[in-house]
Write a protein that holds these residues in place. Structure first.
Motif, PDB file in Angstrom:
ATOM      1  N   TRP A  21       0.830  -1.202   0.000  1.00 41.17           N
ATOM      2  CA  TRP A  21       0.000   0.000   0.000  1.00 41.17           C
ATOM      3  C   TRP A  21       0.865   1.252   0.000  1.00 41.17           C
ATOM      4  CZ3 TRP A  21      -4.081  -0.962   4.454  1.00 41.17           C
ATOM      5  CH2 TRP A  21      -5.016  -1.927   4.024  1.00 41.17           C
ATOM      6  N   ALA A  22       1.920   1.228   0.798  1.00 39.91           N
ATOM      7  CA  ALA A  22       2.781   2.402   0.928  1.00 39.91           C
ATOM      8  C   ALA A  22       3.393   2.771  -0.415  1.00 39.91           C
ATOM      9  CB  ALA A  22       3.873   2.143   1.959  1.00 39.91           C
ATOM     10  N   ARG A  23       3.850   1.788  -1.164  1.00 44.48           N
ATOM     11  CA  ARG A  23       4.455   2.068  -2.466  1.00 44.48           C
ATOM     12  C   ARG A  23       3.433   2.675  -3.423  1.00 44.48           C
ATOM     13  NH1 ARG A  23       8.350  -3.279  -3.378  1.00 44.48           N
ATOM     14  NH2 ARG A  23       8.983  -3.448  -1.184  1.00 44.48           N
ATOM     15  N   GLU A  24       2.227   2.104  -3.425  1.00 40.35           N
ATOM     16  CA  GLU A  24       1.187   2.613  -4.318  1.00 40.35           C
ATOM     17  C   GLU A  24       0.753   4.021  -3.922  1.00 40.35           C
ATOM     18  OE1 GLU A  24      -3.335   1.542  -5.922  1.00 40.35           O
ATOM     19  OE2 GLU A  24      -2.204   0.054  -4.755  1.00 40.35           O
ATOM     20  N   LEU A  25       0.558   4.234  -2.623  1.00 37.66           N
ATOM     21  CA  LEU A  25       0.142   5.560  -2.155  1.00 37.66           C
ATOM     22  C   LEU A  25       1.193   6.608  -2.477  1.00 37.66           C
ATOM     23  CD1 LEU A  25      -1.688   7.496  -0.638  1.00 37.66           C
ATOM     24  CD2 LEU A  25      -0.738   6.632   1.520  1.00 37.66           C
ATOM     25  N   ASP A  26       2.462   6.277  -2.297  1.00 35.84           N
ATOM     26  CA  ASP A  26       3.528   7.235  -2.595  1.00 35.84           C
ATOM     27  C   ASP A  26       3.519   7.605  -4.071  1.00 35.84           C
ATOM     28  OD1 ASP A  26       5.819   8.833  -2.045  1.00 35.84           O
ATOM     29  OD2 ASP A  26       7.090   7.229  -2.825  1.00 35.84           O
ATOM     30  N   ALA A  27       3.339   6.613  -4.936  1.00 36.23           N
ATOM     31  CA  ALA A  27       3.298   6.895  -6.370  1.00 36.23           C
ATOM     32  C   ALA A  27       2.110   7.784  -6.719  1.00 36.23           C
ATOM     33  CB  ALA A  27       3.237   5.582  -7.151  1.00 36.23           C
ATOM     34  N   LEU A  28       0.948   7.502  -6.139  1.00 37.34           N
ATOM     35  CA  LEU A  28      -0.232   8.327  -6.390  1.00 37.34           C
ATOM     36  C   LEU A  28      -0.034   9.744  -5.859  1.00 37.34           C
ATOM     37  CD1 LEU A  28      -3.018   5.749  -5.386  1.00 37.34           C
ATOM     38  CD2 LEU A  28      -2.479   6.541  -7.702  1.00 37.34           C
ATOM     39  N   LEU A  29       0.544   9.846  -4.687  1.00 37.39           N
ATOM     40  CA  LEU A  29       0.780  11.149  -4.057  1.00 37.39           C
ATOM     41  C   LEU A  29       1.681  12.017  -4.921  1.00 37.39           C
ATOM     42  CD1 LEU A  29       0.353  12.707  -1.296  1.00 37.39           C
ATOM     43  CD2 LEU A  29       2.506  11.695  -0.577  1.00 37.39           C
TER      44      LEU A  29
ATOM     45  N   ALA B  61      -8.133   5.683  -1.991  1.00 37.10           N
ATOM     46  CA  ALA B  61      -9.091   6.331  -1.099  1.00 37.10           C
ATOM     47  C   ALA B  61      -8.389   7.237  -0.100  1.00 37.10           C
ATOM     48  CB  ALA B  61      -9.919   5.271  -0.374  1.00 37.10           C
ATOM     49  N   ALA B  62      -7.221   6.797   0.415  1.00 38.01           N
ATOM     50  CA  ALA B  62      -6.468   7.620   1.368  1.00 38.01           C
ATOM     51  C   ALA B  62      -6.073   8.947   0.740  1.00 38.01           C
ATOM     52  CB  ALA B  62      -5.240   6.865   1.856  1.00 38.01           C
ATOM     53  N   LEU B  63      -5.623   8.895  -0.503  1.00 38.85           N
ATOM     54  CA  LEU B  63      -5.234  10.135  -1.180  1.00 38.85           C
ATOM     55  C   LEU B  63      -6.458  11.016  -1.437  1.00 38.85           C
ATOM     56  CD1 LEU B  63      -2.952  11.792  -2.445  1.00 38.85           C
ATOM     57  CD2 LEU B  63      -3.442  10.649  -4.611  1.00 38.85           C
TER      58      LEU B  63
END
Length: 410
Positions: free
Chosen positions: A132-140, A200-202
């Motif tokens: 999740w962290a890798r995906e969220l960082d890329a989206l961010l 969703a977090a982003l």
């Protein structure tokens, strides 16, 4: 008993009074260096604390050639280089970019992502939130609007074991099993498919920015939004089922020692690693800095613990150094009233008992920079050269006994 009083919290606005931010966030970064008494300071955001072996080597070299020879670990599992020269900014930026540590210069201060550091390594947890962290960082980093987030805004990703869920995230994701996750924001929660969790977090972070603009108070974090300006998950574009009376899981952080068949956990004394200690962590498949100022080493043989112990790293939960942290203190910080790192060093004659969940933090001033979350023993320097231990005046010479009493009476 006075010694059992709760620690004095950092100053906050009066209850019901919205905090007004009338200036921009000046939080330091890798490109925005902070001026301290011991030189410039660079704070490098490391989503989930993750570093490759090559990045560890490069940071060790940078600490030696550009800084004071050490790397500090923050309470969010990020890294700081101190003692930097005034004119080293361009050289440091080029070095970090070449190492892949600056994927987006415009977003480098908002990549604040804490994740369960042992996730995927020890067989515990409902999902591997490191993914999740890798995906969220890329989206961010790919969302231009996300650069408007404060450098203090925090995403927390917990794999269900509860080790990081209580670290005060603005947006918290918790894996709950069955391919599902809970998203927590502002005291409310929704349940959604785990594959949708990072996006969703982003989206909810975007909802926070919208609420902050409407409120007009310059809020940096969700808890600073005034009443009536809560983050609306649905209006943020997230379709999910509300969770009644949501509770965050609570669990201990990883103890120093063996985590699994090929993973180790160690702590850095007072949160600082020498360049030699950094290099001693290698070889490794991956190194993860933790919010407890430690390191999880993935792909490490169990028999390496004695060698790591010999470098001065904390490898046992019964070490007198375990559970003790301190701010920078003198001489690095002009606001500090004492050399708190020297005063926090364990006295062999009065080794502090290691109690689960009972950390001790030494602070040089009332800002209490870097203090732990939750329940902790507050050791605060005073102008007269002495300390307050959980609010009780204590001579410097009596610190070991007073801190021991404060830890054991609660």
């Amino acid at each position: 008993m006075l010694a059992a009083m709760p620690p004095t919290p950092p100053p906050t606005p009066d209850p019901g009074e919205p905090r007004i931010r009338d200036r921009g966030d000046a939080c330091p970064g890798a490109l925005r260096l902070h001026s301290a008494d011991d030189g410039r300071l660079a704070r490098l955001r490391l989503p989930a604390g993750r570093l490759t072996s090559r990045q560890v080597e490069i940071l060790a070299d940078a600490a030696e050639t550009l800084g004071d020879g050490r790397l500090s670990i923050t309470s969010r599992g990020n890294a700081e280089l101190r003692g930097l020269a005034d004119d080293c900014g361009a050289e440091l930026a080029a070095l970090l970019a070449e190492a892949g540590l600056l994927p987006s210069p415009t977003h480098e201060r908002v990549r604040n992502i804490v994740a369960s550091p042992a996730s995927g390594l020890d067989g515990l947890g409902a999902a591997d939130v490191q993914l999740w962290a890798r995906e969220l960082d890329a989206l961010l980093c790919s969302a231009p609007w996300a650069a408007a987030l404060s450098g203090r805004f925090l995403f927390v990703l917990d794999d269900g074991r509860g080790d990081v869920a209580g670290l005060g995230g603005d947006v918290t994701l918790v894996a709950v099993g069955g391919g599902e996750a809970q998203l927590h924001v502002g005291g409310r929660a929704v349940r959604l498919d785990s594959s949708d969790a990072p996006g969703a977090a982003l989206a909810v972070a975007g909802g926070f920015l919208a609420a902050a603009r409407k409120a007009g108070t310059g809020a940096w974090r969700v808890r600073e939004l005034p009443e009536g300006y809560e983050v609306d998950v649905a209006e943020s574009g997230v379709t999910a089922e509300p969770v009644p009376a949501p509770e965050l899981p609570q669990g201990p952080p990883p103890s120093p020692g063996v985590l699994g068949p090929s993973a180790l956990s160690v702590l850095a004394p007072l949160g600082r690693l020498t360049a030699a200690q950094l290099r001693a962590l290698l070889p490794a498949d991956e190194v993860r800095l933790t919010p407890w100022r430690g390191v999880v080493v993935a792909g490490a043989a169990v028999d390496r613990l004695p060698a790591l112990d010999a470098t001065g790293l904390i490898t046992r939960p019964d070490s007198p150094w375990a559970g003790i942290t301190a701010c920078t203190g003198r001489p690095g910080c002009a606001k500090s009233l004492a050399d708190v790192r020297a005063d926090a060093a364990p006295d062999p004659a009065h080794a502090l008992p290691v109690l689960p969940g009972r950390p001790v933090h030494f602070s040089g001033c009332e800002r209490r920079c870097g203090h732990p979350h939750g329940d902790w023993t507050d050791v605060l320097a005073t102008a007269g050269g002495d300390y307050l231990v959980d609010g009780v005046p204590t001579p410097r010479t009596a610190l070991p006994e007073a801190v021991t009493a404060a830890r054991t009476t609660r």
